[in-house]
Design an enzyme around this catalytic site. Structure first.
Site, mmCIF file in Angstrom:
data_model
loop_
_atom_site.group_PDB
_atom_site.id
_atom_site.type_symbol
_atom_site.label_atom_id
_atom_site.label_comp_id
_atom_site.label_asym_id
_atom_site.label_seq_id
_atom_site.Cartn_x
_atom_site.Cartn_y
_atom_site.Cartn_z
ATOM 1 N N HIS A 111 0.850 -1.202 0.000
ATOM 2 C CA HIS A 111 0.000 0.000 0.000
ATOM 3 C C HIS A 111 0.887 1.254 0.000
ATOM 4 O O HIS A 111 1.756 1.405 0.853
ATOM 5 C CB HIS A 111 -0.953 0.006 1.200
ATOM 6 N N ALA A 112 0.635 2.148 -0.959
ATOM 7 C CA ALA A 112 1.522 3.300 -1.151
ATOM 8 C C ALA A 112 1.551 4.214 0.073
ATOM 9 O O ALA A 112 0.524 4.456 0.708
ATOM 10 C CB ALA A 112 1.061 4.090 -2.370
ATOM 11 N N HIS A 158 0.201 11.957 -5.734
ATOM 12 C CA HIS A 158 -0.379 11.967 -4.384
ATOM 13 C C HIS A 158 0.730 11.820 -3.333
ATOM 14 O O HIS A 158 0.818 12.605 -2.378
ATOM 15 C CB HIS A 158 -1.394 10.825 -4.263
ATOM 16 N N GLU A 159 1.570 10.820 -3.526
ATOM 17 C CA GLU A 159 2.622 10.550 -2.533
ATOM 18 C C GLU A 159 3.638 11.687 -2.482
ATOM 19 O O GLU A 159 4.080 12.098 -1.404
ATOM 20 C CB GLU A 159 3.325 9.219 -2.829
ATOM 21 N N HIS A 201 2.604 14.458 -0.356
ATOM 22 C CA HIS A 201 2.931 14.268 1.064
ATOM 23 C C HIS A 201 4.376 14.677 1.338
ATOM 24 O O HIS A 201 4.673 15.388 2.299
ATOM 25 C CB HIS A 201 2.778 12.794 1.449
ATOM 26 N N GLU A 242 -3.727 14.826 2.450
ATOM 27 C CA GLU A 242 -4.169 13.932 1.380
ATOM 28 C C GLU A 242 -4.507 14.687 0.094
ATOM 29 O O GLU A 242 -4.447 14.129 -0.996
ATOM 30 C CB GLU A 242 -5.396 13.124 1.840
ATOM 31 N N HIS A 283 -6.595 0.464 5.487
ATOM 32 C CA HIS A 283 -6.633 1.431 6.582
ATOM 33 C C HIS A 283 -7.289 0.889 7.843
ATOM 34 O O HIS A 283 -7.134 1.475 8.910
ATOM 35 C CB HIS A 283 -7.321 2.711 6.103
ATOM 36 N N TYR A 302 -9.757 11.218 3.584
ATOM 37 C CA TYR A 302 -9.814 11.082 2.122
ATOM 38 C C TYR A 302 -11.109 11.652 1.559
ATOM 39 O O TYR A 302 -11.154 12.111 0.428
ATOM 40 C CB TYR A 302 -9.647 9.623 1.700
#
Ligand code: X8Z
Ligand code: ZN
Length: 609
Positions: A350-351, A380-381, A384, A408, A508, A518
């Protein structure tokens, strides 16, 4: 998970030097009224120490997630236990400053300290050990999860492979087999999850919250009940858009699979939507595409035919951020990240994005697949990581996003600028479709973003009720499906019983990452995009607008991100957008042309489920 940006605090041992060192605390008499200066010294000392513990925890957790063995699990659980024990001890010690008039920062940090654990434990050492062991073992089991459709001697299928098949196959039997197989991984988590809920709830109560759900909801600069109402308000704003999409997709699936499998006016079986959790539906775009409005390209095909590799995918993402004026990622990002699934060991695929030392040691962990979905996930990552770097000058307790939805939303907002014009600019496509392709573009994106909304909401609707006791362990699975039917309008493709534990099949839940973030992010990212485009002075419809290469937009983002969580989130939102409220009109306006088209298509259909 933007891990290790906000969790933990000094170990118990570290508490002792604080109270014995030559600080204002020492100077005041043991039983006298504490002072504001003492409170500040307490916070300063705690922050310095907690940084040390977080780093230790993140290293242990990184190794556990990228090389799952009994040993790395034990090391990670131990590091998590230290952080948890210390945070709880500190939060309790801080109670002596309750009711004292404190400077803004001291008061805010004390509050953030108390809220910093997603999984608080009771102060009893044995229970702390038990909880952290359970928590790490659940995440590991998810990472190791495999199933054997041809029996134990046959080939093993993992989530990456099952997801690939769910995305591409149109054979309902194959889809069902993948769905069923992956959902056979989680029943063994059920008992441990029940205990995890019990222990973490006890931890939340010791910190003064009614239960863990209320504690999670207290992290939004408003009362927990106000937050619940806020989430409901936003859901009501977007629900008609979701229902319109649902009705159209259902009709297309009836055409594809027949009414025996897909009830014309009912719920959509969850295995037919191109994703293991039916949370985003972009993979079934070809089944639901509007007959007119072809965008003329498919990013997955473009990436694959150009033989773009995993690192190059990440480089595209990095280049977007540098075009906004951000520094390139550090060299260590490239040497320490995990970009592909190792062949020789179990990992948590999971990323996630990590800031190991809360300074410069940024990494991502992903099992990148060459497709449009992972192209977005990379943005997305990296969002962060860039957020983590932007607030690394803040004191430790402020090293976080304004609220968790902001973290997020950042990279996703940037990815909304991945328009056809942008793809042409960077040489991935040759020509830009004209406006007649817009309906297709909007549909493709809606399948990911609009379809996600009820899913983003329901996971914590379930957990909040689990933590409050309204949902009993003997009803875990039944209530899970009630919520999936109610919010998403999807149904279980097979008979489910309380032997199953379908919530555990979603990362999650075993990993105890709160999920409402999210839902908020899906609303916020369109607000961010609207504001960034305005700042950049980009004209035209927002689905065609890109802030690529615009330094003014970058500066605006940097300013907001650098605030960390030092101010209540409405101020951060205002810094970026000029607005103080989360507002679903941005996503609604964005998809307005699609909504109009959907309403026409749905004229003689039932809308709702
Ligand atoms: O978990 C994630 C990210 C890491 S924070 C990959 N997401 C949610 C999910 O996969 O369920 C992004 C979208 C929703
Ligand atoms: Zn994320």
């Amino acid at each position: 998970m933007q891990s290790f940006i906000s969790y933990g605090i000094v170990s118990l041992l570290c508490v002792v030097p604080f109270f014995t060192s030559d600080t204002p605390a020492r100077k005041s008499k043991a039983n006298s009224q504490p002072t504001a200066a003492e409170a500040k010294a307490f916070v300063d000392s705690a922050e310095a120490k907690l940084l040390e513990l977080w780093t230790k925890w993140s290293r242990a957790s990184w190794v556990q997630s990228t090389y799952i063995t009994d040993d790395t699990e034990a090391l990670s659980a131990d590091a998590q236990r230290e952080v948890t024990a210390a945070t709880v001890a500190f939060a309790k010690a801080a109670a002596r400053f309750d009711g004292l008039k404190l400077p803004y920062d001291t008061e805010r940090k004390l509050k953030l300290l108390k809220l910093s654990l997603s999984l608080p434990a009771p102060s009893n050492a044995k229970e702390q050990t038990e909880l952290t062991q359970i928590s790490v073992s659940l995440e590991s089991d998810y990472g190791k999860g495999k199933f054997y459709p041809d029996g134990p001697q046959g080939k093993a299928i993992d989530l990456t492979e099952a997801s690939r098949t769910l995305a591409t196959s149109r054979n309902p039997d194959t889809l069902l087999m993948m769905w069923k197989g992956w959902h056979s991984v989680s029943p063994q988590m059920r008992e441990r999850y029940t205990r995890l809920a019990e222990l973490s709830n006890k931890g939340a109560k010791e910190l003064g919250f009614p239960d863990l759900g209320a504690m999670w909801r207290s992290n939004y600069d408003m009362k927990p009940e106000e937050f619940s109402a806020e989430v409901e308000r936003l859901w009501q704003q977007v629900k008609p858009l979701y229902e319109a999409l649902h009705a159209h997709v259902r009709a297309a699936l009836v055409k594809q699979y027949g009414e025996k499998l897909v009830p014309k006016d009912g719920k959509i079986p969850a295995h037919l939507l191109g994703n293991m959790w039916a949370q985003s539906w972009g993979n079934i775009y070809p089944l639901v595409a509007p007959p007119t409005g072809d965008p003329g390209y498919d990013l997955t095909q473009v990436l694959q035919s150009k033989k773009v590799n995993e690192i190059e995918m990440v480089k595209f993402g990095e280049r977007f951020f540098t075009s906004l004026g951000f520094d390139p990622l550090p060299e260590t990002f490239w040497t320490r990240s995990m970009f592909t699934k190792p062949a020789d060991r179990d990992v948590v695929c999971h990323a996630s994005a990590w800031s190991i030392d809360s300074k410069h040691d940024l990494r991502i962990k992903m099992c990148i697949e060459i497709n449009d979905e992972d192209f977005s996930t990379i943005h997305h990552e990296l969002g962060h990581n860039y957020y983590q770097r932007a607030y690394n000058q803040q004191p430790p307790l402020y090293m976080n996003s304004a609220n968790d939805g902001f973290h997020e939303a950042l990279g996703d907002a940037v990815a909304l600028s991945v328009t056809p014009e942008y793809l042409q600019q960077i040489g991935l496509i040759n020509s830009v479709p004209d406006a007649s392709g817009d309906l297709g573009l909007l549909m493709k994106l809606a399948l990911d973003k609009v379809a996600f909304l009820p899913f983003g909401l329901l996971i914590d609707q379930w957990r909040w009720k689990v933590f409050s006791g309204e949902i009993k362990p003997e009803d875990y699975n039944k209530t899970w499906w009630e919520l999936r039917e109610k919010y998403q309008g999807v149904s279980a493709p097979l008979l489910r019983t309380e032997k199953d534990f379908d919530p555990g099949a979603k990362y999650h839940v075993p990993a105890s990452v709160p999920y409402t973030r999210y839902f908020l992010s899906t609303i916020l990212q369109f607000q961010f995009h609207r504001a960034l485009c305005k700042e950049a002075g980009v004209k035209g419809p927002l689905h065609r607008a890109s802030v690529y290469d615009n330094k003014k937009a970058g500066e605006k983002l940097q300013k907001m991100m650098a605030m960390g969580v030092s101010r209540p989130w409405p101020e951060a939102l205002e810094a970026l957008t000029g607005e103080k409220q989360m507002d679903a009109t941005a996503i609604i306006d964005y998809f307005a042309p699609l909504k109009k088209w959907l309403d026409e298509q749905n004229k003689n259909r039932k809308v709702g489920y």
